[in-house]
Design a protein around this motif. Structure first.
Motif, PDB file in Angstrom:
ATOM      1  N   ARG A 188     -20.896  33.995 -51.950  1.00  0.00           N
ATOM      2  CA  ARG A 188     -19.732  33.926 -52.835  1.00  0.00           C
ATOM      3  C   ARG A 188     -18.536  33.468 -52.012  1.00  0.00           C
ATOM      4  O   ARG A 188     -18.494  33.619 -50.798  1.00  0.00           O
ATOM      5  N   GLY A 189     -17.556  32.874 -52.709  1.00  0.00           N
ATOM      6  CA  GLY A 189     -16.395  32.353 -52.013  1.00  0.00           C
ATOM      7  C   GLY A 189     -16.586  30.909 -51.588  1.00  0.00           C
ATOM      8  O   GLY A 189     -17.520  30.215 -52.026  1.00  0.00           O
ATOM      9  N   THR A 190     -15.713  30.453 -50.727  1.00  0.00           N
ATOM     10  CA  THR A 190     -15.731  29.076 -50.233  1.00  0.00           C
ATOM     11  C   THR A 190     -15.402  29.075 -48.752  1.00  0.00           C
ATOM     12  O   THR A 190     -14.481  29.775 -48.322  1.00  0.00           O
ATOM     13  N   VAL A 191     -16.153  28.314 -47.960  1.00  0.00           N
ATOM     14  CA  VAL A 191     -15.868  28.199 -46.539  1.00  0.00           C
ATOM     15  C   VAL A 191     -15.723  26.730 -46.159  1.00  0.00           C
ATOM     16  O   VAL A 191     -16.220  25.835 -46.857  1.00  0.00           O
ATOM     17  N   ARG A 192     -15.071  26.524 -45.033  1.00  0.00           N
ATOM     18  CA  ARG A 192     -14.966  25.182 -44.459  1.00  0.00           C
ATOM     19  C   ARG A 192     -15.756  25.158 -43.158  1.00  0.00           C
ATOM     20  O   ARG A 192     -15.567  26.006 -42.282  1.00  0.00           O
ATOM     21  N   LEU A 193     -16.661  24.201 -43.061  1.00  0.00           N
ATOM     22  CA  LEU A 193     -17.512  24.040 -41.894  1.00  0.00           C
ATOM     23  C   LEU A 193     -17.273  22.640 -41.372  1.00  0.00           C
ATOM     24  O   LEU A 193     -17.759  21.660 -41.954  1.00  0.00           O
ATOM     25  N   GLU A 194     -16.466  22.550 -40.296  1.00  0.00           N
ATOM     26  CA  GLU A 194     -15.990  21.245 -39.832  1.00  0.00           C
ATOM     27  C   GLU A 194     -15.297  20.539 -40.996  1.00  0.00           C
ATOM     28  O   GLU A 194     -14.368  21.071 -41.561  1.00  0.00           O
ATOM     29  N   GLN A 195     -15.793  19.360 -41.405  1.00  0.00           N
ATOM     30  CA  GLN A 195     -15.140  18.614 -42.481  1.00  0.00           C
ATOM     31  C   GLN A 195     -15.725  18.926 -43.857  1.00  0.00           C
ATOM     32  O   GLN A 195     -15.241  18.418 -44.865  1.00  0.00           O
ATOM     33  N   ASP A 196     -16.772  19.741 -43.908  1.00  0.00           N
ATOM     34  CA  ASP A 196     -17.429  20.055 -45.173  1.00  0.00           C
ATOM     35  C   ASP A 196     -16.894  21.347 -45.759  1.00  0.00           C
ATOM     36  O   ASP A 196     -16.680  22.324 -45.043  1.00  0.00           O
ATOM     37  N   ARG A 197     -16.737  21.356 -47.066  1.00  0.00           N
ATOM     38  CA  ARG A 197     -16.378  22.571 -47.786  1.00  0.00           C
ATOM     39  C   ARG A 197     -17.613  23.046 -48.550  1.00  0.00           C
ATOM     40  O   ARG A 197     -18.182  22.293 -49.337  1.00  0.00           O
ATOM     41  N   LEU A 198     -18.033  24.290 -48.302  1.00  0.00           N
ATOM     42  CA  LEU A 198     -19.224  24.849 -48.933  1.00  0.00           C
ATOM     43  C   LEU A 198     -18.812  25.840 -50.008  1.00  0.00           C
ATOM     44  O   LEU A 198     -18.057  26.776 -49.745  1.00  0.00           O
ATOM     45  N   LEU A 199     -19.341  25.625 -51.210  1.00  0.00           N
ATOM     46  CA  LEU A 199     -19.077  26.474 -52.369  1.00  0.00           C
ATOM     47  C   LEU A 199     -20.203  27.499 -52.517  1.00  0.00           C
ATOM     48  O   LEU A 199     -21.211  27.419 -51.806  1.00  0.00           O
ATOM     49  N   PRO A 200     -20.070  28.474 -53.444  1.00  0.00           N
ATOM     50  CA  PRO A 200     -21.154  29.436 -53.642  1.00  0.00           C
ATOM     51  C   PRO A 200     -22.485  28.745 -53.923  1.00  0.00           C
ATOM     52  O   PRO A 200     -22.562  27.814 -54.704  1.00  0.00           O
ATOM     53  N   ARG A 201     -23.542  29.199 -53.225  1.00  0.00           N
ATOM     54  CA  ARG A 201     -24.912  28.695 -53.295  1.00  0.00           C
ATOM     55  C   ARG A 201     -25.122  27.410 -52.518  1.00  0.00           C
ATOM     56  O   ARG A 201     -26.204  26.853 -52.540  1.00  0.00           O
ATOM     57  N   ASP A 202     -24.077  26.897 -51.859  1.00  0.00           N
ATOM     58  CA  ASP A 202     -24.280  25.785 -50.931  1.00  0.00           C
ATOM     59  C   ASP A 202     -24.848  26.330 -49.631  1.00  0.00           C
ATOM     60  O   ASP A 202     -24.640  27.492 -49.272  1.00  0.00           O
ATOM     61  N   ALA A 203     -25.576  25.486 -48.915  1.00  0.00           N
ATOM     62  CA  ALA A 203     -26.194  25.893 -47.656  1.00  0.00           C
ATOM     63  C   ALA A 203     -26.021  24.781 -46.630  1.00  0.00           C
ATOM     64  O   ALA A 203     -25.792  23.619 -46.990  1.00  0.00           O
ATOM     65  N   ALA A 204     -26.158  25.135 -45.350  1.00  0.00           N
ATOM     66  CA  ALA A 204     -26.055  24.150 -44.275  1.00  0.00           C
ATOM     67  C   ALA A 204     -27.095  24.436 -43.212  1.00  0.00           C
ATOM     68  O   ALA A 204     -27.329  25.595 -42.856  1.00  0.00           O
TER      69      ALA A 204
END
Length: 228
Positions: A188-204
């Protein structure tokens, strides 16, 4: 290197066969070529008073993290465990066993991670753990580990699963060896990973990186798997 999988990138699972019922909803599903010991990740929304069967399994340890509702985790060769919100189970089924998830009177939302376990130890087990409730933030707590992290449940491989919590504007830096691989899933929530923004249920998928800065855009809960 960072490789981002968006929540709408559903793929057919090949590593595990499973039986579903009409009242089971798969909100997200990832399938990929083996990434270290990570075999699959499932994000499931299961309606009240129903069950779903996963398996049969072979040489796998399953970590199930419950976000909401109640859940009973059953495996034929080990004792059943009961989960409440923010509880998790670490299940090592005997080869050929299946796992049955049964919901209570509420809808259950849970994430299931399958880690390949190559070990001579074939003993099955089904253990329950609880997220450590701390007052500090940001927080990155180990849920399960094969690396000797205190009294958390152990697994038979050189990997660890962490649960992270950050408030908006906070940052975490995860330090690891350049040779290791990481899987990050935003619950849940939103994070920034380098230049990518990850939304809920996104993975890296993260590899060949020794220092991973994670910045919370919103109050965020995430899972992080560190693997050899």
């Amino acid at each position: 290197m960072y490789e981002v999988y968006r929540r709408n990138q559903r793929r057919r699972m090949q590593t595990v066969s499973y039986t579903t019922y009409s009242h089971l909803q798969m909100t997200s599903e990832w399938e990929f070529q083996p990434f270290g010991p990570l075999g699959y990740c499932l994000d499931t929304l299961q309606q009240p008073d129903c069950e779903v069967t996963r398996g049969p399994f072979r040489e796998v340890t399953v970590v199930t993290y419950l976000l909401s509702g109640t859940l009973t985790v059953e495996v034929a060769s080990a004792s059943d465990v009961q989960l409440g919100p923010r509880d998790y189970s670490v299940t090592t089924p005997r080869d050929g066993d299946s796992i049955v998830y049964r919901t209570g009177t509420e809808e259950a939302h849970f994430v299931e991670i399958g880690l390949t376990t190559l070990s001579d130890d074939s003993a099955s087990s089904n253990r329950v753990g609880h997220v450590s409730r701390t007052r500090r933030s940001p927080d990155l707590g180990c849920l399960v580990s094969g690396q000797g992290h205190g009294d958390v449940p152990g697994i038979s491989l050189d990997s660890a699963v962490y649960r992270g919590y950050m408030r908006a504007g906070e940052n975490l830096i995860f330090e690891t060896l350049l040779s290791r691989k990481l899987f990050l899933l935003v619950l849940r929530g939103t994070v920034r990973l380098e230049q990518d923004r990850l939304l809920p249920r996104d993975a890296a998928f993260i590899r060949r990186v020794s220092s991973v800065p994670i910045a919370a855009v919103q109050t965020t809960e995430l899972l992080l798997v560190d693997m050899a």
